[in-house]
Scaffold this motif. Structure first.
Motif, PDB file in Angstrom:
ATOM      1  N   UNK A  58      -1.638  -0.899  -3.327  1.00 44.32           N
ATOM      2  CA  UNK A  58      -2.704   0.141  -4.478  1.00 44.32           C
ATOM      3  C   UNK A  58      -1.602   1.468  -3.748  1.00 44.32           C
ATOM      4  N   UNK A  59      -0.951   1.887  -4.885  1.00 47.87           N
ATOM      5  CA  UNK A  59      -0.357   3.003  -5.667  1.00 47.87           C
ATOM      6  C   UNK A  59      -1.067   3.579  -5.974  1.00 47.87           C
ATOM      7  N   UNK A  60      -1.327   5.379  -6.086  1.00 48.32           N
ATOM      8  CA  UNK A  60      -1.799   6.379  -6.547  1.00 48.32           C
ATOM      9  C   UNK A  60      -1.210   7.203  -7.152  1.00 48.32           C
ATOM     10  N   UNK A  61      -1.211   7.614  -8.519  1.00 50.51           N
ATOM     11  CA  UNK A  61      -0.158   8.289  -9.095  1.00 50.51           C
ATOM     12  C   UNK A  61      -0.453   9.196  -8.686  1.00 50.51           C
ATOM     13  N   UNK A  62       0.409  10.713  -8.180  1.00 50.66           N
ATOM     14  CA  UNK A  62      -0.298  11.887  -8.121  1.00 50.66           C
ATOM     15  C   UNK A  62      -0.707  12.837  -9.574  1.00 50.66           C
ATOM     16  N   UNK A  68       3.236  15.992  -8.212  1.00 53.51           N
ATOM     17  CA  UNK A  68       2.633  15.507  -8.931  1.00 53.51           C
ATOM     18  C   UNK A  68       3.366  14.611 -10.245  1.00 53.51           C
ATOM     19  N   UNK A  69       2.858  13.167 -10.048  1.00 59.14           N
ATOM     20  CA  UNK A  69       3.338  11.687 -11.490  1.00 59.14           C
ATOM     21  C   UNK A  69       4.131  11.090 -10.366  1.00 59.14           C
ATOM     22  N   UNK A 136      -5.379  11.800  -8.467  1.00 60.65           N
ATOM     23  CA  UNK A 136      -4.763  11.407  -8.535  1.00 60.65           C
ATOM     24  C   UNK A 136      -5.060  10.448  -9.984  1.00 60.65           C
ATOM     25  N   UNK A 137      -3.414  10.348 -11.406  1.00 60.90           N
ATOM     26  CA  UNK A 137      -4.074  10.154 -12.184  1.00 60.90           C
ATOM     27  C   UNK A 137      -4.064   8.588 -12.391  1.00 60.90           C
ATOM     28  N   UNK A 138      -4.106   7.924 -12.005  1.00 64.92           N
ATOM     29  CA  UNK A 138      -4.243   6.719 -11.740  1.00 64.92           C
ATOM     30  C   UNK A 138      -3.995   5.812 -10.879  1.00 64.92           C
ATOM     31  N   UNK A 139      -4.861   4.841 -10.855  1.00 63.96           N
ATOM     32  CA  UNK A 139      -4.680   3.681  -9.346  1.00 63.96           C
ATOM     33  C   UNK A 139      -4.385   2.825  -9.597  1.00 63.96           C
ATOM     34  N   UNK A 140      -3.743   1.236  -8.597  1.00 68.23           N
ATOM     35  CA  UNK A 140      -3.568   0.579  -9.422  1.00 68.23           C
ATOM     36  C   UNK A 140      -2.222  -0.210  -8.113  1.00 68.23           C
ATOM     37  N   UNK A 141      -2.572  -1.631  -8.627  1.00 62.26           N
ATOM     38  CA  UNK A 141      -1.497  -2.741  -7.598  1.00 62.26           C
ATOM     39  C   UNK A 141      -0.258  -3.010  -8.376  1.00 62.26           C
ATOM     40  N   UNK A 145       8.137  -6.259  -6.089  1.00 62.78           N
ATOM     41  CA  UNK A 145       8.763  -6.771  -7.538  1.00 62.78           C
ATOM     42  C   UNK A 145       8.468  -4.952  -8.601  1.00 62.78           C
ATOM     43  N   UNK A 146       7.424  -4.395  -8.609  1.00 59.36           N
ATOM     44  CA  UNK A 146       6.694  -3.795  -9.397  1.00 59.36           C
ATOM     45  C   UNK A 146       7.037  -2.291  -9.414  1.00 59.36           C
ATOM     46  N   UNK A 147       6.711  -2.010  -7.644  1.00 61.20           N
ATOM     47  CA  UNK A 147       6.507  -1.019  -7.133  1.00 61.20           C
ATOM     48  C   UNK A 147       7.575   0.025  -7.564  1.00 61.20           C
ATOM     49  N   UNK A 148       7.700   1.050  -8.303  1.00 57.00           N
ATOM     50  CA  UNK A 148       8.361   2.158  -9.037  1.00 57.00           C
ATOM     51  C   UNK A 148       9.157   2.970  -8.017  1.00 57.00           C
ATOM     52  N   UNK A 149      10.264   2.003  -6.771  1.00 60.74           N
ATOM     53  CA  UNK A 149      10.863   2.386  -5.585  1.00 60.74           C
ATOM     54  C   UNK A 149      11.259   4.208  -6.508  1.00 60.74           C
ATOM     55  N   UNK A 150      11.977   4.160  -7.655  1.00 60.55           N
ATOM     56  CA  UNK A 150      12.280   5.363  -7.776  1.00 60.55           C
ATOM     57  C   UNK A 150      11.649   6.923  -7.961  1.00 60.55           C
ATOM     58  N   UNK A 151      10.623   6.710  -8.232  1.00 62.02           N
ATOM     59  CA  UNK A 151       8.733   7.287  -8.257  1.00 62.02           C
ATOM     60  C   UNK A 151       8.402   7.194  -7.322  1.00 62.02           C
ATOM     61  N   UNK A 152       8.851   7.120  -5.849  1.00 65.92           N
ATOM     62  CA  UNK A 152       7.426   7.298  -4.939  1.00 65.92           C
ATOM     63  C   UNK A 152       7.727   8.893  -4.868  1.00 65.92           C
ATOM     64  N   UNK A 153       6.818   9.232  -4.354  1.00 64.92           N
ATOM     65  CA  UNK A 153       6.926  11.096  -3.801  1.00 64.92           C
ATOM     66  C   UNK A 153       7.229  11.098  -2.766  1.00 64.92           C
ATOM     67  N   UNK A 154       7.199  10.028  -1.626  1.00 64.63           N
ATOM     68  CA  UNK A 154       7.429  11.226  -0.094  1.00 64.63           C
ATOM     69  C   UNK A 154       8.604   9.556   0.412  1.00 64.63           C
ATOM     70  N   UNK A 155       9.188   9.540   1.512  1.00 64.04           N
ATOM     71  CA  UNK A 155       9.891   8.964   2.317  1.00 64.04           C
ATOM     72  C   UNK A 155       9.002   7.962   3.380  1.00 64.04           C
TER      73      UNK A 155
END
Length: 181
Positions: A58-62, A68-69, A136-141, A145-155
Motif C-alpha cells: 500500500x502506498x499513499x499519494x501525498x 506533494x503528488x 493523502x490524495x489517493x491510497x492504493x495497492x 512491477x507497478x510501483x512508481x519508482x521514479x515518483x517515490x517521495x523519499x529515499x
C-alpha cells in the motif's frame, strides 16, 4: 547545525538566547542568558508502516508538502504520549484509512541531514477498503512491477521497499538499519 530548527528565543521566558557550549556539555546549545535554561534540539521520529496485501504493498499519494503528488508509505511524525508502534498505526489510519495488523519493526533509517529517524513496521492489511485522510490524495495497492519508482517521495521509502522485496524473495525478514547523510 545541518537543519533549520535553530532556537532564537528561550521557550521558558522569551529572552533571545545565546548559542554557546554550556560548561557541562561538549556541543553548542541555545542557552538563555536570563533564566539559564539550556535548549536541546534532538532528532524527530518519523514512524510508519509497510502495509501488505498478498504480494501488493500500500502506498499513499501525498497531498501535502514536501513532495506533494509523490508516493510514500503511510508515515508521519511520532506524537508525545505514544510508542513508535502506536504512532505507526495511527499514521496508517490517518493517511490511508487502512485497517492493519501491526507486525515487527522492519527498518530504522537515520536521516542525519534532516535530523530525523524513520522507523517502519511491517503490517498486514485486514481488508482493501481505504479511506485516505486530508494529507493523502489517493491510497492504493501496487504489485512490485507497478510501483512508481521514479515518483517515490523519499529515499527512506525506496530503501524500505527495496529491502522488503529482497527479503520477500528469500522468505527471511529481519530488521534493517541504514544511514542517509
Amino acid at each position: 547545525m545541518l537543519f533549520a530548527r535553530r532556537i532564537e528565543h528561550c521557550q521558558v521566558c522569551g529572552t533571545p538566547v545565546e548559542h554557546k557550549v554550556p560548561a557541562d556539555d561538549n556541543r553548542e546549545r541555545a542557552v538563555c542568558p536570563s533564566c539559564g535554561h539550556v535548549h536541546y534540539v534532538n532528532p524527530l521520529n518519523v514512524v510508519g508502516t509497510l502495509p501488505v496485501w498478498g504480494d501488493q504493498v500500500l502506498l499513499c499519494k501525498r497531498n501535502i508538502e514536501p513532495r506533494k503528488g509523490f508516493w510514500t508509505l503511510p508515515a508521519g511524525f511520532m506524537e508525545l504520549g505514544e510508542t513508535t508502534a502506536e504512532g505507526a498505526a495511527r499514521e496508517t489510519d490517518e493517511e490511508a484509512g487502512a485497517h492493519i495488523e501491526l507486525g515487527d519493526l522492519y527498518c530504522v533509517i537515520n536521516v542525519v541531514s534532516a535530523g530525523q529517524v524513520h522507523l517502519f513496521y511491517r503490517a498486514r492489511l485486514l481488508d482493501t477498503e481505504f479511506a485516505p485522510g486530508p494529507e493523502t490524495m489517493e491510497a492504493r495497492l501496487f504489485h512490485r512491477h507497478e510501483i512508481p519508482w521514479d515518483d517515490l517521495a523519499f529515499r527512506t521509502v525506496r530503501m524500505t521497499l527495496d529491502r522488503y522485496f529482497a527479503d520477500r524473495e528469500t522468505g527471511q525478514f529481519g530488521i534493517h538499519c541504514a544511514d542517509i547523510r
